[in-house]
Write an enzyme that holds these catalytic residues in place. Structure first.
Site, PDB file in Angstrom:
ATOM      1  N   MET A  33      10.789   2.021  21.690  1.00 29.73           N
ATOM      2  CA  MET A  33      11.394   0.646  21.866  1.00 29.73           C
ATOM      3  C   MET A  33      12.684   1.816  23.206  1.00 29.73           C
ATOM      4  O   MET A  33      13.365   2.436  22.418  1.00 29.73           O
ATOM      5  CB  MET A  33      12.221   0.267  21.512  1.00 29.73           C
ATOM      6  CG  MET A  33      12.913  -0.838  21.667  1.00 29.73           C
ATOM      7  SD  MET A  33      13.596  -2.089  20.519  1.00 29.73           S
ATOM      8  CE  MET A  33      14.685  -0.678  19.654  1.00 29.73           C
ATOM      9  N   SER A 107       8.623   6.270  16.893  1.00 30.84           N
ATOM     10  CA  SER A 107       8.944   4.371  17.067  1.00 30.84           C
ATOM     11  C   SER A 107       7.450   3.618  16.759  1.00 30.84           C
ATOM     12  O   SER A 107       6.780   3.860  16.518  1.00 30.84           O
ATOM     13  CB  SER A 107       9.948   4.010  17.292  1.00 30.84           C
ATOM     14  OG  SER A 107      11.047   3.168  17.221  1.00 30.84           O
ATOM     15  N   GLN A 108       8.116   2.244  17.995  1.00 35.36           N
ATOM     16  CA  GLN A 108       7.164   1.685  18.105  1.00 35.36           C
ATOM     17  C   GLN A 108       5.775   2.604  19.023  1.00 35.36           C
ATOM     18  O   GLN A 108       4.948   1.597  18.369  1.00 35.36           O
ATOM     19  CB  GLN A 108       7.563   0.198  19.169  1.00 35.36           C
ATOM     20  CG  GLN A 108       7.803   0.278  20.030  1.00 35.36           C
ATOM     21  CD  GLN A 108       8.335  -0.896  21.228  1.00 35.36           C
ATOM     22  OE1 GLN A 108       9.068  -1.894  20.464  1.00 35.36           O
ATOM     23  NE2 GLN A 108       7.960  -1.194  22.143  1.00 35.36           N
ATOM     24  N   ASP A 225      17.180   6.579   7.708  1.00 33.53           N
ATOM     25  CA  ASP A 225      17.357   5.738   9.493  1.00 33.53           C
ATOM     26  C   ASP A 225      18.097   4.879   8.967  1.00 33.53           C
ATOM     27  O   ASP A 225      17.341   3.935   7.774  1.00 33.53           O
ATOM     28  CB  ASP A 225      15.227   5.521   9.317  1.00 33.53           C
ATOM     29  CG  ASP A 225      14.767   5.156  10.101  1.00 33.53           C
ATOM     30  OD1 ASP A 225      16.074   5.431  11.375  1.00 33.53           O
ATOM     31  OD2 ASP A 225      13.599   6.285  10.923  1.00 33.53           O
ATOM     32  N   HIS A 281      16.889   8.093  12.035  1.00 30.54           N
ATOM     33  CA  HIS A 281      15.663   7.582  13.367  1.00 30.54           C
ATOM     34  C   HIS A 281      15.526   9.279  14.454  1.00 30.54           C
ATOM     35  O   HIS A 281      16.517   9.296  14.912  1.00 30.54           O
ATOM     36  CB  HIS A 281      15.369   6.925  14.171  1.00 30.54           C
ATOM     37  CG  HIS A 281      14.462   5.074  14.365  1.00 30.54           C
ATOM     38  ND1 HIS A 281      13.906   4.977  13.535  1.00 30.54           N
ATOM     39  CD2 HIS A 281      14.293   5.665  15.983  1.00 30.54           C
ATOM     40  CE1 HIS A 281      13.071   4.989  14.693  1.00 30.54           C
ATOM     41  NE2 HIS A 281      12.896   4.391  15.591  1.00 30.54           N
TER      42      HIS A 281
END
Length: 299
Positions: A33, A107-108, A225, A281
């Site tokens: 993202m 991530s996404q 995270d 993260h």
């Protein structure tokens, strides 16, 4: 004589390309993202490191849109189903990926690549590495752990009020993997992406078959995270249904017990790999990634 030299040169270059391409399996990347395919400080740096570790490897970093700016905006506003469809067309049109590829999602981008493996089986994804992906979705806002728990709960409830409205699902990417454990039925009914790829609406056997065709499914979790809640989603875990405090692992979930995605069988076959790092993260050293990912699964 000049023509002869030209033909020899072209033959030499073509042979080198063939050898290079066949030496290492190509790699497909998908960013997270607010990121893009090619920023030098993110995916561009990853591509450079990959080329150092796998000299000459063919790479495709997914870019959704005509420009890098489009790519960033689409990470927020283009529905994942459309993004996965475009990525599938991109991969099918790349002749250097026709024999298959390995994939790394950040991530996404991890959820999107998993959906790609499930929905777009040709060419075949071989080994898939999820770097901080949210495979059971999220139920919280970034860095929410740093504020009062009651404030987090209030914001969650506000998001829950609109997350599953049709207009919100089609307006904001992150709403499509918002997972409310307090109302599992609403989530299953309203989610237009995550509930589908997790076979929670109905059982799509092709999703199971295509995911099980992976040689390796590697999940990297970041132990501190603050962006992903709950962190266990990075290992396919989540909150126990009906509350938002107690966590259950993948192996404790109904998704696993009923084997709705084939993950139980993959686990028994040694195809699932759970790795963790102590950082926040997406914080990892390339030397660690090289040793634990590239050397084990890409070489």
């Amino acid at each position: 004589m000049q023509l002869l030299y030209s033909r020899v040169y072209l033959f030499f270059i073509s042979s080198c390309l063939v050898v290079t391409c066949e030496k290492f399996t190509p790699v497909v990347l998908w960013h997270g993202m607010g990121d893009a395919c090619c920023f030098p400080f993110s995916l561009g740096a990853v591509q450079k490191h990959l080329n150092d570790s796998l000299p000459g490897v063919h790479m495709l970093s997914i870019k959704i849109g005509n420009t890098v700016v489009d790519d960033v905006e689409n990470s927020y506003f283009m529905h994942p189903n459309k993004q996965v469809q475009l990525a599938c067309e991109m991969i099918k049109s790349d002749p250097l990926l026709r024999k298959g590829y390995n994939a790394i999602g950040f991530s996404q981008g991890s959820q999107f690549l998993r959906a790609l493996a499930q929905r777009c089986p040709v060419p075949r994804m071989k080994s898939f590495v999820s770097v901080g992906g949210q495979h059971q979705g999220v139920y919280g806002i970034p860095n929410c752990l740093s504020v009062d728990h009651r404030t987090c709960d209030y914001i969650r409830r506000m998001l829950n009020h609109a997350a599953y409205f049709s207009w919100m699902q089609h307006a904001l990417v992150q709403a499509t993997y918002w997972h409310d454990p307090l109302n599992e039925e609403l989530y299953k009914e309203g989610s237009t992406f995550l509930a589908d790829i997790n076979n929670e609406k109905s059982i799509n056997q092709s999703y199971i078959d295509n995911l099980m065709a992976l040689k390796n499914f590697v999940m990297i979790k970041f132990e501190t995270d603050t962006m992903v809640q709950p962190i266990e989603s990075e290992w396919f875990g989540f909150y126990e249904p009906g509350q938002a405090k107690k966590i259950q692992t993948l192996q404790e979930s109904e998704l696993y017990k009923q084997d709705r995605l084939g993950l139980k069988q993959m686990d028994q076959e040694g195809k699932l790999h759970f790795l963790s790092l102590p950082g926040n993260h997406q914080q990892f050293e390339w030397s660690w990634f090289d040793k634990n990912i590239i050397d084990k699964y890409f070489k």
